[in-house]
Write an enzyme that holds these catalytic residues in place. Structure first.
Site, PDB file in Angstrom:
ATOM      1  N   ASP A   8     -17.193  31.830  14.123  1.00 22.16           N
ATOM      2  CA  ASP A   8     -17.184  33.258  13.797  1.00 22.16           C
ATOM      3  C   ASP A   8     -16.013  33.897  14.528  1.00 22.16           C
ATOM      4  OD1 ASP A   8     -19.473  32.760  12.410  1.00 22.16           O
ATOM      5  OD2 ASP A   8     -20.799  33.944  13.690  1.00 22.16           O
ATOM      6  N   ASP A 129     -28.038  36.876   2.968  1.00 21.06           N
ATOM      7  CA  ASP A 129     -28.542  37.143   4.308  1.00 21.06           C
ATOM      8  C   ASP A 129     -29.812  37.960   4.162  1.00 21.06           C
ATOM      9  OD1 ASP A 129     -26.182  35.924   5.154  1.00 21.06           O
ATOM     10  OD2 ASP A 129     -25.128  37.839   5.239  1.00 21.06           O
TER      11      ASP A 129
END
Length: 243
Positions: A8, A129
């Site tokens: 990330d 998500d």
């Protein structure tokens, strides 16, 4: 089953968040290419890269880092802020093998169909998500009224070959995946599903490997914080996945 080590990127650095919270980041590397090189040395074929600045800001911000990571030769699954066809094209041209579209895909089925027609279903993944079963968007800031399972079925019908499913409650918590929610996701779509969130020990991956034996569309798992904190060994996880 494929293991996807995760990188990330925020502010140019390799970080990990807790439950997607922008103010709960831990920095692990200044250059995201460094962990990518280590993952390549350990035998990984794929890597999952998220441009967090792009996810929060609405357009990619770390394409330069993507190019550096691509120099490792790893196949890159890249997402974060890809909300136009031009964004997607730029990411693919910078070295991504597959892109992950989240917020725009949840809001606009026609956009997903356009991407599949333009780039092919193999290059387009939809990131789903979920919080309590509902789709979260804009870097997990907003929760919609759309059920995650419904979106998964819809995008598969549009030609998307891969869904990246993240349970927000488990992401970065090292608490283990939400296996019950994952099974519902696997049963709701004909697309391949990559599980994300919560892996904390090798036993989690062993259980996922068993689940892949009964659900052929469980294609892989993303592993992030557990690798950085050395709770698991990438070579060991790769061996489990290949068994």
């Amino acid at each position: 089953m494929t293991i996807y080590p995760a990188i990330d990127i925020r502010g140019g650095n390799c970080v990990r968040l807790r439950q997607g919270a922008a103010d709960a980041a831990t920095k692990y590397f200044e250059d995201p290419a460094d962990p990518a090189k280590a993952f390549a040395r350990d035998g990984s074929a794929w890597i999952h890269v998220v441009d967090l600045d792009g996810a929060f800001g609405g357009e990619p911000r770390n394409i330069a880092a993507l190019r550096r990571i691509a120099e490792t030769g790893l196949k890159i699954q890249f997402g974060g802020g890809l909300r136009t066809a031009e964004n997607v094209r730029a990411a693919l041209e910078a070295g991504a093998a597959r892109v992950v579209v989240g917020t725009k895909a949840a809001q606009d089925d026609a956009f997903v169909a356009e991407l599949v027609e333009t780039f092919g279903g193999e290059k387009i993944a939809v990131g789903i998500d979920a919080k309590d079963g509902f789709v979260a968007v804009r870097g997990w800031v907003d929760v919609t009224a759309r059920r995650a399972t419904e979106l998964a079925g819809t995008v598969a019908a549009l030609g998307v070959k891969t869904v990246v499913y993240t349970d927000i409650a488990t992401d970065g918590m090292l608490s283990g995946p939400n296996f019950a929610a994952l099974e519902k996701m696997l049963e709701s779509t004909g697309a391949g599903v990559i599980a994300s969130g919560g892996v904390s020990r090798r036993e989690d991956v062993l259980r996922l490997r068993e689940l892949a034996g009964t659900h052929a569309n469980l294609d892989g798992v993303i592993v992030g914080k557990a690798l950085y904190e050395k709770r698991v060994s990438l070579p060991d996880l790769l061996a489990i996945a290949a068994s």
